[in-house]
Design a protein around this motif. Structure first.
Motif, mmCIF file in Angstrom:
data_model
loop_
_atom_site.group_PDB
_atom_site.id
_atom_site.type_symbol
_atom_site.label_atom_id
_atom_site.label_comp_id
_atom_site.label_asym_id
_atom_site.label_seq_id
_atom_site.Cartn_x
_atom_site.Cartn_y
_atom_site.Cartn_z
ATOM 1 N N ASP A 1 9.892 63.378 -68.649
ATOM 2 C CA ASP A 1 9.933 63.832 -67.807
ATOM 3 C C ASP A 1 9.340 65.634 -68.119
ATOM 4 O O ASP A 1 8.846 66.830 -66.626
ATOM 5 N N ARG B 1 5.434 65.024 -67.243
ATOM 6 C CA ARG B 1 5.327 65.324 -64.924
ATOM 7 C C ARG B 1 5.956 66.804 -65.110
ATOM 8 O O ARG B 1 4.508 67.654 -64.815
ATOM 9 N N PRO C 1 0.196 59.811 -64.258
ATOM 10 C CA PRO C 1 1.359 59.077 -64.762
ATOM 11 C C PRO C 1 1.286 57.746 -65.988
ATOM 12 O O PRO C 1 2.623 57.866 -66.162
ATOM 13 N N VAL D 1 2.512 59.459 -68.735
ATOM 14 C CA VAL D 1 3.572 59.799 -68.724
ATOM 15 C C VAL D 1 4.352 58.043 -69.099
ATOM 16 O O VAL D 1 4.776 58.244 -69.910
#
Length: 463
Positions: A384, A387, A393, A396
């Motif tokens: 998180d 993000r 993505p 992450v």
């Protein structure tokens, strides 16, 4: 109903949490409210009860066991993959200089004590007009906040698209009283941080100690101004990270530890009352009035004192050394050893390292479960964080934070080492797998390692 409303499960479990917390802290906590763990006398006798509590002692088995389990986990540093944009979190996760490892240690203790601990990934409120580059220039960054089980007083889950999703969480935070008039005061008040998921959008709102809203409900936004589609609160359990509260791993030991304390208090009280020699004197045919005249100083013990009687005898009465209270106390000590408190009675020099591992198997499996749950939650919180700062993505998904699960020192013997070398010679293991086996003390090929990867590494290794 107000923001102070307690979840029904919270009301059931919080007394158990207090018991374990007190047992972990030790004698000072156990005696802070004496009647909580030692029943008062009936009829009441305050002075005698005070001495009763003072003579009792609490054997700090629960706290030592918890410290030993923590030591098993943190004997090796955690391993992690964290991108450069989040590296500061490793050493200053909460903005107050606390490292992630320190937060993990606190969380491990919390889960052992209560079966629950929480992480919140928070981000400062930024004006929507400020772009990502400006956010970075002003030093805005995500924070990893840690909350004990007692801080999460209410929560709700709803079924959304076939999944149980957290839609409400109320966290209690202790803060300095803003209305204090004396700068030297240390008064604190409660604030309530309310996390909501409204129509798939994560929001926050603050309430004061009186239950009144201190702020408007706002939407924390990730880089680029988008909201989160979930509440970034990670609730770690002893068994799993699902909504229901798990039983605390140290609860049974704490109950037995307190029961042992009660037996000890009764034993010390009985020892005080009956343990001192009691003089029994038979004055024979001597009249009591005559005895008093002949012995004006009464009865005094000692080699230079004597008494005058006509016939009769004198003896000292003492209790036998063994008693039921002693047996009860020793029985509980053995039970605590069975639960995991081997710090009371550890094996002698004849106990081998392998025997110690076998004796600890139950605790290790529980500890392994707790550690894996913690690693999963910390990884989720850090994802998180990625993000919030605008990582791609794919980047992450590569984030991870894993706590050590090699709880015991393990070494390969000479025969295993020879087998390890031969497996490398015939092309079964690569050098990296051989080295990893030496580090872990066992020959093992991870499930995620593909055969072609091993073959490629062997083919590319010079002779």
């Amino acid at each position: 109903m107000s923001v102070k409303t307690l979840h029904p499960d919270y009301q059931i479990y919080s007394p158990k949490w207090r018991l374990v917390r007190d047992a972990v802290e030790g004698e000072s906590a156990i005696k802070r409210v004496p009647e909580r763990y030692l029943p008062e006398f009936v009829p009441k006798d305050p002075e005698r009860y005070k001495r009763y509590v003072e003579r009792a002692y609490f054997l700090g088995v629960t706290g030592r066991t918890r410290a030993a389990m923590s030591g098993m986990v943190f004997r090796k540093d955690p391993s992690y993959e964290i991108p450069e944009q989040l590296e500061e979190l490793v050493f200053n996760a909460d903005g107050a200089g606390t490292s992630i490892e320190h937060i993990a240690k606190e969380a491990l203790g919390g889960v052992l004590d209560t079966g629950r601990h929480c992480f919140l990934l928070d981000y400062p409120t930024i004006d929507d007009s400020i772009d990502y580059e400006t956010e970075q220039n002003i030093g805005a960054r995500p924070l990893l906040l840690s909350y004990q089980a007692e801080s999460l007083i209410n929560w709700k889950y709803e079924k959304i698209n076939g999944r149980r999703v957290l839609t409400l969480a109320v966290l209690v935070e202790l803060v300095q009283d803003e209305n204090k008039t004396n700068e030297f005061d240390h008064d604190v008040v409660k604030n309530y941080r309310v996390l909501r998921l409204r129509d798939g959008v994560y929001t926050q709102q603050m309430y004061d100690d009186g239950g009144q809203a201190k702020s408007e409900e706002f939407i924390p936004r990730v880089a680029g101004g988008m909201p989160l589609d979930h509440i970034p609160l990670y609730i770690v359990g002893a068994e799993n990270n699902l909504p229901d509260i798990d039983d605390a791993p140290l609860y049974d030991l704490s109950v037995l530890n307190v029961a042992h304390y009660r037996n000890n208090a009764d034993l010390e009280e009985a020892g005080f009352i009956t343990g001192q020699p009691t003089l029994h004197m038979n004055i024979g045919e001597t009249n009591p009035e005559v005895f008093a005249e002949q012995n004006p100083d009464g009865v005094q013990l000692g080699s230079r004192r004597g008494i005058i009687t006509q016939g009769g005898s004198v003896e000292l009465v003492q209790p036998e050394e063994r008693s039921l209270l002693v047996q009860l106390k020793e029985s509980k000590e053995k039970e605590m050893v069975g639960i995991g408190a081997r710090l009371i009675q550890r094996g002698g020099p004849s106990e081998t390292a392998e025997a110690a591992r076998i004796n600890a198997s139950a605790e290790s499996s529980t500890l392994d479960q707790v550690v894996n749950n913690l690693s999963y939650a910390l990884t989720g919180a850090l994802m998180d964080a990625g993000r919030f700062v605008g990582l791609a993505p794919q980047a992450v998904e590569e984030i991870r934070y894993d706590l050590n699960t090699d709880f015991f020192e393990t070494d390969l013997d000479a025969q295993q080492l020879m087998a390890l070398i031969q497996l490398g010679d015939v092309g079964i293991l690569s050098r990296s797998l051989q080295r990893e086996a030496i580090r872990k003390g066992r020959i093992h090929i991870p499930h995620e390692t593909e055969d072609q990867d091993i073959d490629s590494e062997i083919a590319g290794t010079p002779l």
